[in-house]
Design an enzyme around this catalytic site. Sequence first.
Site, PDB file in Angstrom:
ATOM      1  N   LYS A 190       0.858  -1.188   0.000  1.00  0.00           N
ATOM      2  CA  LYS A 190       0.000   0.000   0.000  1.00  0.00           C
ATOM      3  C   LYS A 190       0.888   1.230   0.000  1.00  0.00           C
ATOM      4  O   LYS A 190       1.731   1.404   0.881  1.00  0.00           O
ATOM      5  CB  LYS A 190      -0.908  -0.007   1.228  1.00  0.00           C
ATOM      6  CG  LYS A 190      -1.773   1.239   1.328  1.00  0.00           C
ATOM      7  CD  LYS A 190      -2.786   1.140   2.438  1.00  0.00           C
ATOM      8  CE  LYS A 190      -3.591   2.425   2.548  1.00  0.00           C
ATOM      9  NZ  LYS A 190      -4.588   2.349   3.627  1.00  0.00           N
ATOM     10  N   LYS A 211      -2.239  -1.510  -3.757  1.00  0.00           N
ATOM     11  CA  LYS A 211      -3.104  -0.331  -3.673  1.00  0.00           C
ATOM     12  C   LYS A 211      -2.277   0.924  -3.738  1.00  0.00           C
ATOM     13  O   LYS A 211      -1.261   0.988  -3.031  1.00  0.00           O
ATOM     14  CB  LYS A 211      -3.866  -0.401  -2.341  1.00  0.00           C
ATOM     15  CG  LYS A 211      -4.720   0.785  -2.019  1.00  0.00           C
ATOM     16  CD  LYS A 211      -5.308   0.607  -0.654  1.00  0.00           C
ATOM     17  CE  LYS A 211      -6.169   1.802  -0.326  1.00  0.00           C
ATOM     18  NZ  LYS A 211      -6.630   1.775   1.037  1.00  0.00           N
TER      19      LYS A 211
HETATM   20  C1  PBG Z   1      -6.894   3.727   5.529  1.00  0.00           C
HETATM   21  C2  PBG Z   1      -7.443   3.416   4.180  1.00  0.00           C
HETATM   22  C3  PBG Z   1      -7.354   4.267   3.075  1.00  0.00           C
HETATM   23  C4  PBG Z   1      -8.034   3.655   2.036  1.00  0.00           C
HETATM   24  C5  PBG Z   1      -8.529   2.442   2.519  1.00  0.00           C
HETATM   25  N1  PBG Z   1      -8.144   2.302   3.859  1.00  0.00           N
HETATM   26  C6  PBG Z   1      -6.775   5.610   2.893  1.00  0.00           C
HETATM   27  C7  PBG Z   1      -5.623   6.045   3.645  1.00  0.00           C
HETATM   28  O1  PBG Z   1      -4.637   5.301   3.786  1.00  0.00           O
HETATM   29  O2  PBG Z   1      -5.676   7.179   4.123  1.00  0.00           O
HETATM   30  C8  PBG Z   1      -8.179   4.290   0.681  1.00  0.00           C
HETATM   31  C9  PBG Z   1      -9.219   3.761  -0.214  1.00  0.00           C
HETATM   32  C10 PBG Z   1      -9.580   4.664  -1.330  1.00  0.00           C
HETATM   33  O3  PBG Z   1      -8.968   5.724  -1.576  1.00  0.00           O
HETATM   34  O4  PBG Z   1     -10.555   4.323  -2.024  1.00  0.00           O
HETATM   35  N2  PBG Z   1      -6.651   2.702   6.388  1.00  0.00           N
END
Ligand code: PBG
Length: 331
Positions: free
Chosen positions: A199, A253
């Site tokens: 991520k 991601k």
């Molecule tokens: C945070 C989380 C995020 C997303 C899913 N879980 C964003 C972040 O790390 O601030 C993003 C998903 C999206 O942008 O659709 N745990």
Amino acid sequence: MTKMNLIHRPRRNRKIEWARNLVRENEVSVNDLIWPIFLIEGTGIRQPVPSMPGVERYTVDEAVKAVAEAASLGIPAIALFPNTDPSARDSEGSEAQNPDNLVCRPCRAIKAAVPNIGLITDVALDPYTSHGHDGVMDGHEIVNDRTVALLVQQALNQARAGADVIAPSDMMDGRIGAIRAGLDEEGFESVQIMAYSAKYASAFYGPFRDAIGTNATLIGDKRTYQMDPGNTDEALREVGHDIDEGADMVMVKPGMPYLDIVRRVKDTFAMPTYAYQVSGEYAMIMAAANNGWIDGEKAMMESLLAFKRAGANGVLTYFAVRVAKKLRGVS
Ligand code: PBG
């Protein structure tokens, strides 16, 4: 006109619809779809998210109806994300441990009403912390090991509420092994773990942070735990650790800007591999479509096909219901 003497004429296989159908290597099916949904307090409300046209936040009762529709379309699984009331957010994210929080209540309600859809719950503290970080803070530092202890408790709280798949999105070190051990110890050995393994610290999460209210809370950025967008070998190391620690499925991601990572992960580990088409990717397609600059429906289908081509077994996408309807021929 001189006739060329060609052995290979690749256009032959593209000359007509049936031939294109016959040689197509990848396809999107309803089984590829995981639908992320947003929850809010109250009853009877569907509240639009302005930066994600077509996406709404649901109260628990409305979520049950929406998920029932998704199940009837054959969507295998949904992922729950709460927009926690600001008054319930604190520095430790204590609300994550509340058995009646905005993830556990919908879990129980959906399990009871729609037993045949997979329930994926997000493990990370950001929807519950007053500072918007996925972990607890000591000064400016996001502390790893103390956070992991809380994430294990959060995962157990979700499993007790009926979550089928625990999906840690926090990027702390060692959390997959700790969560696996915690689940097993409490008799949840059949609860799966889908690890957000690679991520990245991405600008494409902006609209999601609107949807769950963390743009308002987040102090600074997440670069000390989410990955640097310049790295690719590091993604393989992260995925490798998560598999070694017991992940059943791994995720990359964001999605479309990171398809090279999806392909490397799939080729290297041959694991069930997922990609998250994140909020900013969704917002870009919708914004261009709503301006008449692209054909939104075609761009939606093409973007999902790209994930399949890169080796993903499935995609978390806000388009899930729309795609399922299109594939099923319902409006
Ligand atoms: C945070 C989380 C995020 C997303 C899913 N879980 C964003 C972040 O790390 O601030 C993003 C998903 C999206 O942008 O659709 N745990």
